[in-house]
Design a protein around this motif. Structure first.
Motif, PDB file in Angstrom:
ATOM      1  N   LYS A 239       0.840  -1.201   0.000  1.00 58.71           N
ATOM      2  CA  LYS A 239       0.000   0.000   0.000  1.00 58.71           C
ATOM      3  C   LYS A 239       0.875   1.251   0.000  1.00 58.71           C
ATOM      4  N   GLU A 240       1.885   1.265   0.855  1.00 58.96           N
ATOM      5  CA  GLU A 240       2.807   2.405   0.943  1.00 58.96           C
ATOM      6  C   GLU A 240       3.622   2.534  -0.348  1.00 58.96           C
TER       7      GLU A 240
ATOM      8  N   GLU B 284       2.590   6.700  -6.925  1.00 58.08           N
ATOM      9  CA  GLU B 284       1.583   7.673  -7.371  1.00 58.08           C
ATOM     10  C   GLU B 284       2.009   9.104  -7.049  1.00 58.08           C
ATOM     11  N   LYS B 285       2.615   9.277  -5.881  1.00 55.28           N
ATOM     12  CA  LYS B 285       3.021  10.614  -5.442  1.00 55.28           C
ATOM     13  C   LYS B 285       4.167  11.160  -6.306  1.00 55.28           C
TER      14      LYS B 285
ATOM     15  N   ALA C  20       1.475   4.030  -3.010  1.00 54.50           N
ATOM     16  CA  ALA C  20       1.252   5.449  -2.712  1.00 54.50           C
ATOM     17  C   ALA C  20       2.458   6.291  -3.133  1.00 54.50           C
TER      18      ALA C  20
END
Length: 333
Positions: free
Chosen positions: A207-208, A214-215, A211
């Motif tokens: 999940k991290e 995407e960031k 993220a």
């Protein structure tokens, strides 16, 4: 062409091929390079041959044709040995060598090539002889090699599939790079992105990890090498997490696995079936009940193997005798 300025035309075409490569127009660039190389080999222009073969290597790498990319780089190095090569061009050759070693999974050798290229480019940038950002790319590649090398060892994921152990940031081994004098000099979003990837990977948090990607989309997805290997790293983390979740069970519902890993059911089911087919997971999917049945690793039946070997040997003996008897009958007739 009308004024017959051959050398100028070849230099312009070589530059055009580089521009087309940067625009991701690999087909057009490769067609132009192939025609140009035929002419250059006739004229034996070593300097331009080095540069053109290097561009050819980059184009083939972009097309994921590793054998041709490696052959083009070898040709470039061969030509470079016969002449004086400027530091900027030599750093490009070292950087490309690092890229190809990284693609082959030899991360330590790749890191040493990137380090050579980084040191040269850092000095050239200070003198204003190359464009800014060249050394930064090599620094990112060095960090990528350290992350991949450390995590591949830590996760213990081989062709058979193994359960990875959690890693801490010390094991990822990029702190020495980003706290050095050069690392502080190039601090910014690019370095932050690679550090965030290292943190997420060391925690084995999908999940991290997603993220972070995407960031820092621009910093991580614009480069061919980094984009490809981050996909590879994502697959490693996904497989490691799935194996860790499934390990305690002999039979588990796929929806339960999907909820624990926080992924869509279809994606989890597809990945599990792929792992079973690749031999990384010993089990079957019962799609009627929506369950994964995991088999224990049993010992090989040696008696069965030996029996099959005896039958194969007997078959060879009978076939040999049949051939001999046929030859004997033919001779007597």
């Amino acid at each position: 062409e009308t004024e017959k300025r051959t050398f100028l035309r070849q230099r312009v075409q070589a530059k055009l091929a580089s521009v087309l490569f940067l625009q991701n127009k690999f087909g057009e660039a490769l067609t132009l390079v192939d025609k140009l190389l035929v002419e250059l080999k006739k004229l034996d222009d070593k300097q331009l041959l080095v540069e053109t073969h290097l561009v050819e290597s980059k184009i083939n790498h972009g097309l994921r044709n590793m054998p041709k990319s490696k052959a083009a780089l070898t040709a470039s190095r061969t030509c470079a040995n016969a002449i004086y090569v400027a530091p900027g061009l030599q750093s490009s050759i070292d950087s490309m060598s690092g890229v190809l070693h990284c693609e082959e999974g030899d991360y330590n050798t790749a890191h040493s090539y990137f380090l050579e290229a980084f040191e040269q480019l850092d000095n050239l940038e200070a003198d204003g002889k190359v464009e800014e950002g060249s050394a930064l790319s090599c620094l990112k590649y060095m960090m990528l090699c350290k992350i991949l090398d450390s995590l591949t060892k830590a996760l213990k994921l081989s062709a058979q599939g193994g359960v990875g152990a959690k890693t801490d940031k010390a094991e990822v081994g990029i702190s020495g790079i980003i706290t050095s004098k050069q690392g502080v000099k190039f601090a910014g979003k690019d370095i932050d992105a690679m550090s965030a990837i290292a943190d997420a990977s060391s925690r084995r948090s999908l999940k991290e990890y997603e993220a972070v990607t995407e960031k820092y989309t621009h910093e991580l997805q614009d480069d061919i090498l980094i984009k490809h290997h981050l996909k590879f790293l994502h697959q490693q983390l996904l497989e490691s997490n799935l194996i860790r979740i499934i390990e305690p069970y002999s039979c588990v519902e796929i929806t339960h696995v999907a909820n624990l890993i926080e992924m869509p059911l279809d994606a989890v089911e597809k990945k599990l079936s792929q792992m079973i087919l690749d031999g990384k997971l010993n089990g079957i999917l019962d799609q009627g009940k929506g369950q994964l049945i995991v088999y224990e690793e049993g010992e090989k039946d040696l008696a069965m193997e030996k029996g099959l070997q005896v039958i194969a040997n007997m078959d060879n003996v009978v076939s040999s005798l049949f051939v001999r008897s046929h030859a004997l009958r033919t001779t007597m007739a």
